[in-house]
Write a protein that holds these residues in place. Structure first.
Motif, PDB file in Angstrom:
ATOM      1  N   TYR A 161      -4.276  12.208   8.294  1.00  0.00           N
ATOM      2  CA  TYR A 161      -5.534  11.658   7.669  1.00  0.00           C
ATOM      3  C   TYR A 161      -5.649  11.565   6.555  1.00  0.00           C
ATOM      4  CZ  TYR A 161     -10.549  10.661   7.553  1.00  0.00           C
ATOM      5  OH  TYR A 161     -11.637  10.398   7.087  1.00  0.00           O
ATOM      6  N   ARG A 162      -5.358  12.588   5.634  1.00  0.00           N
ATOM      7  CA  ARG A 162      -5.302  12.495   4.239  1.00  0.00           C
ATOM      8  C   ARG A 162      -4.469  11.391   3.718  1.00  0.00           C
ATOM      9  NH1 ARG A 162      -3.457  16.985  -0.220  1.00  0.00           N
ATOM     10  NH2 ARG A 162      -1.517  16.606   0.660  1.00  0.00           N
ATOM     11  N   ALA A 163      -3.179  11.198   4.000  1.00  0.00           N
ATOM     12  CA  ALA A 163      -2.387  10.161   3.690  1.00  0.00           C
ATOM     13  C   ALA A 163      -2.871   8.976   3.818  1.00  0.00           C
ATOM     14  CB  ALA A 163      -0.951  10.558   4.407  1.00  0.00           C
ATOM     15  N   SER A 164      -3.375   8.742   4.920  1.00  0.00           N
ATOM     16  CA  SER A 164      -4.122   7.211   5.402  1.00  0.00           C
ATOM     17  C   SER A 164      -5.194   7.019   4.630  1.00  0.00           C
ATOM     18  CB  SER A 164      -4.559   7.362   6.869  1.00  0.00           C
ATOM     19  OG  SER A 164      -5.676   7.966   7.295  1.00  0.00           O
ATOM     20  N   ARG A 165      -5.948   7.980   4.250  1.00  0.00           N
ATOM     21  CA  ARG A 165      -7.085   7.714   3.185  1.00  0.00           C
ATOM     22  C   ARG A 165      -6.605   7.444   1.904  1.00  0.00           C
ATOM     23  NH1 ARG A 165     -11.894   6.188   4.989  1.00  0.00           N
ATOM     24  NH2 ARG A 165     -13.023   7.497   3.639  1.00  0.00           N
ATOM     25  N   LEU A 166      -5.938   8.248   1.350  1.00  0.00           N
ATOM     26  CA  LEU A 166      -5.272   7.943  -0.025  1.00  0.00           C
ATOM     27  C   LEU A 166      -4.243   7.103  -0.390  1.00  0.00           C
ATOM     28  CD1 LEU A 166      -5.405  11.961  -0.965  1.00  0.00           C
ATOM     29  CD2 LEU A 166      -7.169  10.446  -0.963  1.00  0.00           C
ATOM     30  N   CYS A 167      -3.551   6.709   0.461  1.00  0.00           N
ATOM     31  CA  CYS A 167      -2.377   5.623   0.403  1.00  0.00           C
ATOM     32  C   CYS A 167      -2.700   4.339   0.353  1.00  0.00           C
ATOM     33  CB  CYS A 167      -1.333   5.730   1.052  1.00  0.00           C
ATOM     34  SG  CYS A 167      -0.374   7.374   1.027  1.00  0.00           S
ATOM     35  N   SER A 168      -2.713   3.290  -0.624  1.00  0.00           N
ATOM     36  CA  SER A 168      -3.567   2.157  -0.610  1.00  0.00           C
ATOM     37  C   SER A 168      -2.410   1.136   0.083  1.00  0.00           C
ATOM     38  CB  SER A 168      -3.489   1.609  -2.063  1.00  0.00           C
ATOM     39  OG  SER A 168      -2.401   1.809  -2.843  1.00  0.00           O
ATOM     40  N   SER A 169      -1.385   1.440   0.243  1.00  0.00           N
ATOM     41  CA  SER A 169      -0.435   0.536   1.123  1.00  0.00           C
ATOM     42  C   SER A 169       0.321   1.091   2.257  1.00  0.00           C
ATOM     43  CB  SER A 169       0.568  -0.236   0.015  1.00  0.00           C
ATOM     44  OG  SER A 169       1.573   0.969  -0.539  1.00  0.00           O
ATOM     45  N   TRP A 170       0.877   0.300   2.985  1.00  0.00           N
ATOM     46  CA  TRP A 170       1.872   0.862   4.243  1.00  0.00           C
ATOM     47  C   TRP A 170       2.983   1.517   3.607  1.00  0.00           C
ATOM     48  CZ3 TRP A 170       0.541   2.241   8.860  1.00  0.00           C
ATOM     49  CH2 TRP A 170      -0.346   1.651   9.444  1.00  0.00           C
ATOM     50  N   GLU A 171       3.612   0.967   2.472  1.00  0.00           N
ATOM     51  CA  GLU A 171       4.478   1.460   1.916  1.00  0.00           C
ATOM     52  C   GLU A 171       4.519   2.847   1.297  1.00  0.00           C
ATOM     53  OE1 GLU A 171       7.970   0.756  -1.794  1.00  0.00           O
ATOM     54  OE2 GLU A 171       6.020  -0.843  -1.411  1.00  0.00           O
ATOM     55  N   ASN A 172       3.212   3.064   0.566  1.00  0.00           N
ATOM     56  CA  ASN A 172       2.823   4.387   0.179  1.00  0.00           C
ATOM     57  C   ASN A 172       2.687   5.538   1.454  1.00  0.00           C
ATOM     58  OD1 ASN A 172       3.232   3.219  -2.365  1.00  0.00           O
ATOM     59  ND2 ASN A 172       1.033   3.410  -2.900  1.00  0.00           N
ATOM     60  N   PHE A 173       1.916   4.959   2.386  1.00  0.00           N
ATOM     61  CA  PHE A 173       1.694   5.684   3.540  1.00  0.00           C
ATOM     62  C   PHE A 173       2.984   6.415   4.244  1.00  0.00           C
ATOM     63  CE2 PHE A 173       0.747   6.133   8.172  1.00  0.00           C
ATOM     64  CZ  PHE A 173       0.220   7.197   8.142  1.00  0.00           C
ATOM     65  N   HIS A 174       4.033   5.291   4.247  1.00  0.00           N
ATOM     66  CA  HIS A 174       5.368   5.497   4.920  1.00  0.00           C
ATOM     67  C   HIS A 174       5.884   6.609   4.178  1.00  0.00           C
ATOM     68  CE1 HIS A 174       9.052   4.918   7.158  1.00  0.00           C
ATOM     69  NE2 HIS A 174       9.662   4.999   5.837  1.00  0.00           N
ATOM     70  N   GLN A 175       6.235   6.594   2.914  1.00  0.00           N
ATOM     71  CA  GLN A 175       6.640   7.640   2.213  1.00  0.00           C
ATOM     72  C   GLN A 175       5.910   8.925   2.359  1.00  0.00           C
ATOM     73  OE1 GLN A 175       6.667   5.848  -1.788  1.00  0.00           O
ATOM     74  NE2 GLN A 175       8.373   4.471  -1.319  1.00  0.00           N
ATOM     75  N   GLU A 176       4.777   8.871   2.121  1.00  0.00           N
ATOM     76  CA  GLU A 176       4.030  10.013   2.334  1.00  0.00           C
ATOM     77  C   GLU A 176       4.205  10.564   3.724  1.00  0.00           C
ATOM     78  OE1 GLU A 176       1.742  13.467   1.681  1.00  0.00           O
ATOM     79  OE2 GLU A 176       2.714  11.963   0.462  1.00  0.00           O
ATOM     80  N   VAL A 177       4.407   9.814   4.788  1.00  0.00           N
ATOM     81  CA  VAL A 177       4.546  10.501   6.163  1.00  0.00           C
ATOM     82  C   VAL A 177       6.061  11.241   6.128  1.00  0.00           C
ATOM     83  CG1 VAL A 177       5.128   9.848   8.521  1.00  0.00           C
ATOM     84  CG2 VAL A 177       3.365   8.874   7.656  1.00  0.00           C
ATOM     85  N   GLN A 178       6.979  10.530   5.451  1.00  0.00           N
ATOM     86  CA  GLN A 178       8.425  11.111   5.440  1.00  0.00           C
ATOM     87  C   GLN A 178       8.314  12.607   4.674  1.00  0.00           C
ATOM     88  OE1 GLN A 178      10.464   7.776   3.388  1.00  0.00           O
ATOM     89  NE2 GLN A 178      11.589   7.778   5.466  1.00  0.00           N
ATOM     90  N   ASN A 179       7.413  12.755   3.559  1.00  0.00           N
ATOM     91  CA  ASN A 179       7.213  13.949   3.116  1.00  0.00           C
ATOM     92  C   ASN A 179       6.657  14.833   3.648  1.00  0.00           C
ATOM     93  OD1 ASN A 179       8.303  12.901   0.546  1.00  0.00           O
ATOM     94  ND2 ASN A 179       6.251  12.282  -0.330  1.00  0.00           N
ATOM     95  N   ILE A 180       5.537  14.538   4.648  1.00  0.00           N
ATOM     96  CA  ILE A 180       4.926  15.315   5.385  1.00  0.00           C
ATOM     97  C   ILE A 180       5.889  15.827   6.387  1.00  0.00           C
ATOM     98  CG2 ILE A 180       2.950  15.472   7.298  1.00  0.00           C
ATOM     99  CD1 ILE A 180       1.353  13.528   5.881  1.00  0.00           C
ATOM    100  N   HIS A 181       6.696  15.140   7.032  1.00  0.00           N
ATOM    101  CA  HIS A 181       7.669  15.428   8.167  1.00  0.00           C
ATOM    102  C   HIS A 181       8.678  16.416   7.469  1.00  0.00           C
ATOM    103  CE1 HIS A 181       7.094  12.304  11.313  1.00  0.00           C
ATOM    104  NE2 HIS A 181       5.916  12.768  10.894  1.00  0.00           N
ATOM    105  N   LYS A 182       9.052  16.147   6.199  1.00  0.00           N
ATOM    106  CA  LYS A 182      10.240  17.068   5.550  1.00  0.00           C
ATOM    107  C   LYS A 182       9.428  18.141   5.289  1.00  0.00           C
ATOM    108  CE  LYS A 182      12.581  16.974   1.391  1.00  0.00           C
ATOM    109  NZ  LYS A 182      13.289  16.461  -0.037  1.00  0.00           N
ATOM    110  N   ASN A 183       8.203  18.505   4.741  1.00  0.00           N
ATOM    111  CA  ASN A 183       7.804  19.679   4.472  1.00  0.00           C
ATOM    112  C   ASN A 183       7.393  20.486   5.564  1.00  0.00           C
ATOM    113  OD1 ASN A 183       7.600  19.578   1.659  1.00  0.00           O
ATOM    114  ND2 ASN A 183       5.983  18.283   1.697  1.00  0.00           N
ATOM    115  N   LEU A 184       6.769  19.906   6.424  1.00  0.00           N
ATOM    116  CA  LEU A 184       6.604  20.671   8.110  1.00  0.00           C
ATOM    117  C   LEU A 184       7.693  20.980   8.846  1.00  0.00           C
ATOM    118  CD1 LEU A 184       3.549  18.576   9.249  1.00  0.00           C
ATOM    119  CD2 LEU A 184       3.526  20.879   8.045  1.00  0.00           C
TER     120      LEU A 184
END
Length: 234
Positions: A192-215
């Protein structure tokens, strides 16, 4: 772009001045009920400057400033800053403040040039003896503000999630003794934080990858991460 941060805002709030502002606001909005202005003032004094605390065997009173952790602290700070900053911006005549947004003691500003930004910074630093600011300008078109990294590159502004260099990626381990719903809630919270703070799908996709990697490093199963992410996006 420029960030202006107020140093130790809560502990530097002048209590007498802020209490007087609070009483004025309540009186103007006829929200005092049956209480008189003097009674309201006494209640504010009891709730702020008559807080006792123990340190190394000695009792102390909070005689000025708002105590850190006090429930009324953010309200007092916002009231004080909101009252003054509006007048400060109106009184500044050496350039235009294109954007001024504040969250507690962090202020995000946009100016026409660095010269105007410096003049505004010096201007507000001289407006109140209790309030002193620090500033952080954008570097190569990038500026972190709270959880957001704002990028102004190639005449295009974008935002993404910002993490400090000291971020270690440590979360509650999936195998720790916590309810399963807490783990699911953590995944959804980060998405949810990623979807609110990322201004593009590209940025959101990169953030989802970071989330998955960290978790994943915190023992979260990839199957669960994929399932929750797919459900969230859908």
């Amino acid at each position: 772009m420029l960030i202006i941060a107020q140093r130790s805002l809560f502990t530097n709030i002048p209590l007498k001045e802020t209490i007087a502002l609070a009483v004025d606001v309540l009186a103007e909005n006829k929200a005092c009920g049956k209480l008189s202005r003097s009674q309201l003032t006494k209640l504010f004094v009891y709730a702020t400057s008559m807080n006792h605390f123990l340190f190394k065997g000695c009792l102390y009173d909070q005689i000025d400033g708002v105590a850190m952790g006090s429930p009324s602290g953010p309200t007092h700070a916002n009231l004080f800053m909101g009252h003054h900053e509006q007048k400060w911006i109106e009184d500044f005549t050496e350039g235009d403040v294109l954007m001024y947004q504040r969250y507690d003691d962090d202020i995000f500003c946009v100016f026409q040039s660095k010269e105007v930004a410096d003049k505004f910074y010096n201007f507000i630093n001289a407006k109140h003896p209790n309030i002193k600011f620090t500033c952080e300008p954008a570097v190569e078109g990038r500026l972190p503000f709270l959880d957001i990294l704002i990028e102004n590159l190639k005449a295009r502004t974008s935002t993404r999630v910002y993490r400090k260099p000291t971020f270690t990626g440590l979360y509650t381990n999936f195998l720790s003794f916590t309810p399963f719903m807490y783990n699911v809630g953590l995944i959804r919270c980060l998405l949810y934080r990623a979807s609110r703070l990322c201004s593009s799908w590209e940025n959101f996709h990169q953030e989802v990858q970071n989330i998955h990697k960290n978790l994943h490093k915190n023992s979260f199963p990839q199957q669960l991460l994929d399932k929750i992410t797919s459900s969230f996006i859908t």
